[in-house]
Design an enzyme around this catalytic site. Structure first.
Site, PDB file in Angstrom:
ATOM      1  N   ILE A  86      -5.204   9.786 -12.784  1.00  0.00           N
ATOM      2  CA  ILE A  86      -6.297   9.621 -13.738  1.00  0.00           C
ATOM      3  C   ILE A  86      -7.637   9.916 -13.063  1.00  0.00           C
ATOM      4  O   ILE A  86      -8.467  10.652 -13.609  1.00  0.00           O
ATOM      5  CB  ILE A  86      -6.264   8.207 -14.356  1.00  0.00           C
ATOM      6  CG1 ILE A  86      -4.993   8.071 -15.223  1.00  0.00           C
ATOM      7  CG2 ILE A  86      -7.520   7.919 -15.163  1.00  0.00           C
ATOM      8  CD1 ILE A  86      -4.760   6.702 -15.816  1.00  0.00           C
ATOM      9  N   ASP A 125     -10.766   6.250  -2.153  1.00  0.00           N
ATOM     10  CA  ASP A 125      -9.348   5.943  -2.308  1.00  0.00           C
ATOM     11  C   ASP A 125      -8.813   5.484  -0.952  1.00  0.00           C
ATOM     12  O   ASP A 125      -9.238   5.988   0.089  1.00  0.00           O
ATOM     13  CB  ASP A 125      -8.583   7.199  -2.776  1.00  0.00           C
ATOM     14  CG  ASP A 125      -7.233   6.856  -3.368  1.00  0.00           C
ATOM     15  OD1 ASP A 125      -7.014   7.121  -4.547  1.00  0.00           O
ATOM     16  OD2 ASP A 125      -6.371   6.283  -2.643  1.00  0.00           O
ATOM     17  N   ALA A 160     -10.330   0.798 -16.767  1.00  0.00           N
ATOM     18  CA  ALA A 160      -9.200   1.091 -17.657  1.00  0.00           C
ATOM     19  C   ALA A 160      -7.921   1.129 -16.821  1.00  0.00           C
ATOM     20  O   ALA A 160      -6.970   1.814 -17.174  1.00  0.00           O
ATOM     21  CB  ALA A 160      -9.419   2.434 -18.365  1.00  0.00           C
ATOM     22  N   SER A 161      -7.939   0.368 -15.685  1.00  0.00           N
ATOM     23  CA  SER A 161      -6.744   0.413 -14.821  1.00  0.00           C
ATOM     24  C   SER A 161      -5.847  -0.799 -15.092  1.00  0.00           C
ATOM     25  O   SER A 161      -4.930  -0.707 -15.914  1.00  0.00           O
ATOM     26  CB  SER A 161      -7.148   0.497 -13.350  1.00  0.00           C
ATOM     27  OG  SER A 161      -7.858  -0.658 -12.931  1.00  0.00           O
ATOM     28  N   ASP A 175     -10.878  -1.899 -20.908  1.00  0.00           N
ATOM     29  CA  ASP A 175      -9.730  -1.635 -21.781  1.00  0.00           C
ATOM     30  C   ASP A 175      -8.559  -2.559 -21.422  1.00  0.00           C
ATOM     31  O   ASP A 175      -7.595  -2.664 -22.167  1.00  0.00           O
ATOM     32  CB  ASP A 175      -9.297  -0.164 -21.619  1.00  0.00           C
ATOM     33  CG  ASP A 175      -8.217   0.240 -22.611  1.00  0.00           C
ATOM     34  OD1 ASP A 175      -8.355  -0.090 -23.804  1.00  0.00           O
ATOM     35  OD2 ASP A 175      -7.223   0.873 -22.191  1.00  0.00           O
ATOM     36  N   GLU A 211      -3.896 -10.716 -21.711  1.00  0.00           N
ATOM     37  CA  GLU A 211      -3.967  -9.950 -22.960  1.00  0.00           C
ATOM     38  C   GLU A 211      -3.078 -10.606 -24.006  1.00  0.00           C
ATOM     39  O   GLU A 211      -1.992 -11.105 -23.666  1.00  0.00           O
ATOM     40  CB  GLU A 211      -3.524  -8.505 -22.715  1.00  0.00           C
ATOM     41  CG  GLU A 211      -4.498  -7.778 -21.786  1.00  0.00           C
ATOM     42  CD  GLU A 211      -4.143  -6.304 -21.536  1.00  0.00           C
ATOM     43  OE1 GLU A 211      -3.151  -5.821 -22.123  1.00  0.00           O
ATOM     44  OE2 GLU A 211      -4.862  -5.666 -20.746  1.00  0.00           O
ATOM     45  N   HIS A 221      -6.518  -2.362 -24.797  1.00  0.00           N
ATOM     46  CA  HIS A 221      -5.547  -1.648 -23.946  1.00  0.00           C
ATOM     47  C   HIS A 221      -4.989  -0.401 -24.660  1.00  0.00           C
ATOM     48  O   HIS A 221      -3.772  -0.226 -24.768  1.00  0.00           O
ATOM     49  CB  HIS A 221      -4.395  -2.589 -23.542  1.00  0.00           C
ATOM     50  CG  HIS A 221      -3.723  -2.143 -22.271  1.00  0.00           C
ATOM     51  ND1 HIS A 221      -3.167  -3.010 -21.373  1.00  0.00           N
ATOM     52  CD2 HIS A 221      -3.517  -0.919 -21.749  1.00  0.00           C
ATOM     53  CE1 HIS A 221      -2.646  -2.348 -20.365  1.00  0.00           C
ATOM     54  NE2 HIS A 221      -2.847  -1.065 -20.565  1.00  0.00           N
ATOM     55  N   GLY A 269      -6.195   2.760 -23.829  1.00  0.00           N
ATOM     56  CA  GLY A 269      -6.583   3.960 -23.063  1.00  0.00           C
ATOM     57  C   GLY A 269      -5.558   5.077 -23.178  1.00  0.00           C
ATOM     58  O   GLY A 269      -5.908   6.244 -23.330  1.00  0.00           O
ATOM     59  N   GLY A 270      -4.295   4.703 -23.117  1.00  0.00           N
ATOM     60  CA  GLY A 270      -3.251   5.733 -23.136  1.00  0.00           C
ATOM     61  C   GLY A 270      -2.608   5.902 -24.505  1.00  0.00           C
ATOM     62  O   GLY A 270      -1.623   6.643 -24.629  1.00  0.00           O
TER      63      GLY A 270
END
Ligand SMILES: NC(=O)c1ccc[n+]([C@@H]2O[C@H](COP(=O)([O-])OP(=O)(O)OC[C@H]3O[C@@H](n4cnc5c(N)ncnc54)[C@H](O)[C@@H]3O)[C@@H](O)[C@H]2O)c1
Length: 399
Positions: free
Chosen positions: A151, A170, A227-228, A253, A258, A281, A283-284
């Site tokens: 991503i 990273d 959004a991870s 997100d 949740e 949630h 995002g995908g």
């Protein structure tokens, strides 16, 4: 061979499997353990999403099952160890929604920079507040991407196309895309970025990874996007930084807790804040991602059942064997004890088998070898391998 697809899987999956010669039964809902036990005999491929739990008992009643396709991201609804013990491969689609997440993040970067959440809220409240105060173009601003995997790298490409300057951090050694620049530490990135977008994976060490210390090191009036995984950001600390004005806006997100079911109440420290975008949630979650997942998983299931390729499966050794175009193929799954793969080649050599290509792999307690040969292997070779004490299964194909 029969494929049973549950939970309203995208029709493209049916197309892919039928084109490869499978008889496909499609159901819209999930099945209970008892229902699975009743229907699984005679099923070779099973497709599920996240609402069907595949237990040991369900697998005990699946004598013909070769593979399970999880037409989603997660696989924790399947008893992966028992499936592996039975030689049943499990596939999923970890990357089919990458683009969907990236597009949401791009939208959020612009929306936060223009303070759209509060502007649209004012309009709904009947207040005309025409002002450029606090609104910015994203062109020329610096995006700091934390976690430069699937991503993160796609976001990097799209963000540069919008004129953002991209820096990334990273823990692994990742190749920079386009003009993006690596930063050696998270602190360096935080000191420079106008927008920080988090795309790290869900390893346990990332719980609480972005807390009060990291938030304090962000630039004044910068923006934060996550959004991870929900556990990564300390939402109570984020609330304080938004209320103090240090962080100018945020888009979340994913959340530490949740709601379980559709319509359940969403509780969060981040509710009711200005310039904060909260999404459930999603995002995908796009139609395009569902289609991509349908194609990806169905292709993997067919590749396994029709030619033994275990590429990108999650519980057996991974051997990326291409489709067999001519000749003969034997796939052999066995218990991984030292020398067992070499033993296969010894049997082949003793019988003068002319090997054209071979794909070998081990994972945990299992070893897997796919051998392509010019001609059909003698029955004696197949019998020797299939009856060896370490054999799980042996399958053959001819073009
Ligand atoms: N919101 C959604 O609906 C949605 C959809 C898909 C994926 N995701 C999540 O997005 C995240 C990224 O997905 P991906 O496919 O790009 O994963 P990926 O595995 O390809 O990339 C993750 C990257 O993060 C790096 N990383 C891990 N921990 C780090 C740390 N502490 N500091 C810096 N770098 C770190 C890894 O080295 C890797 O390069 C995952 O957590 C995934 O679950 C969310």
């Amino acid at each position: 061979m029969k494929a049973l697809l549950l939970e309203n899987i995208h029709p493209l999956a049916v197309e892919v499997l039928e084109a490869r010669g499978f008889e496909v039964e499609l159901r819209t809902s999930s099945l209970s353990e008892d229902e699975l036990a009743a229907v699984l005999p005679g099923v070779h491929l099973l497709g599920i999403r996240s609402n069907t739990t595949i237990t040991k008992r369900a697998l005990d009643n699946a004598p013909d099952l070769l593979a399970i396709g999880c037409f989603c991201i997660g696989t924790n609804q399947v008893d992966l160890d028992t499936a592996a013990d039975r030689g049943i491969a499990v596939f999923n689609a970890p990357y089919s929604n990458t683009r969907s997440v990236v597009e949401l993040v791009i939208a959020e970067i612009i929306a936060l920079a223009r303070r759209l959440p509060e502007k649209t809220q004012r309009m709904h409240d009947g207040i005309w507040d025409k002002s450029a105060k606090g609104s910015h173009e994203v062109r020329g601003r610096t995006l700091g991407i934390v976690g430069y995997g699937n991503i993160g790298t796609q976001l990097s490409n799209l963000a540069e196309a919008l004129g953002l300057r991209v820096i990334f951090y990273d823990t692994a050694d990742r190749l920079a895309h386009g003009n993006a620049q690596r930063r050696a530490t998270l602190d360096e990135l935080l000191a420079e970025a106008d927008v920080v977008s988090i795309h790290v994976d869900g390893r346990p060490g990332n719980a609480g990874f972005f807390g009060p210390e990291q938030l304090s090191k962000m630039r004044p009036r910068s923006l934060l996007i996550n959004a991870s995984r929900g556990m990564v950001v300390d939402d109570v600390a984020l609330r304080e930084h938004i209320l103090s004005g240090h962080i100018a806006g945020a888009a979340l997100d994913v959340f530490p807790v949740e709601p379980k079911a559709q319509g359940d109440e969403f509780e969060s420290a981040l509710r009711g804040l200005d310039n904060v975008i909260l999404t459930p949630h999603v995002g995908g979650s796009t139609q395009e991602a569902q289609e991509e997942i349908g194609y990806f998983v169905a292709t993997k299931l067919a590749g396994f059942a029709r030619g033994g390729s275990t590429a990108l499966n999650v519980n057996l050794p991974e051997a990326q064997a291409p489709d067999l175009v001519d000749g003969f193929r034997v796939s052999f799954l066995q218990v991984n004890v030292p020398g067992v793969l070499a033993g296969v080649n010894q049997v082949l050599a003793e019988h003068g088998v002319n090997v054209r290509a071979q794909y070998l792999s081990t994972r945990g307690e299992r070893g897997y070898v796919v051998t392509d040969a010019e001609e059909a292997l003698p029955d004696a070779v197949l019998a020797t391998l299939a009856t060896s004490p370490h054999a799980v299964w042996l399958r053959t194909w001819s073009a």
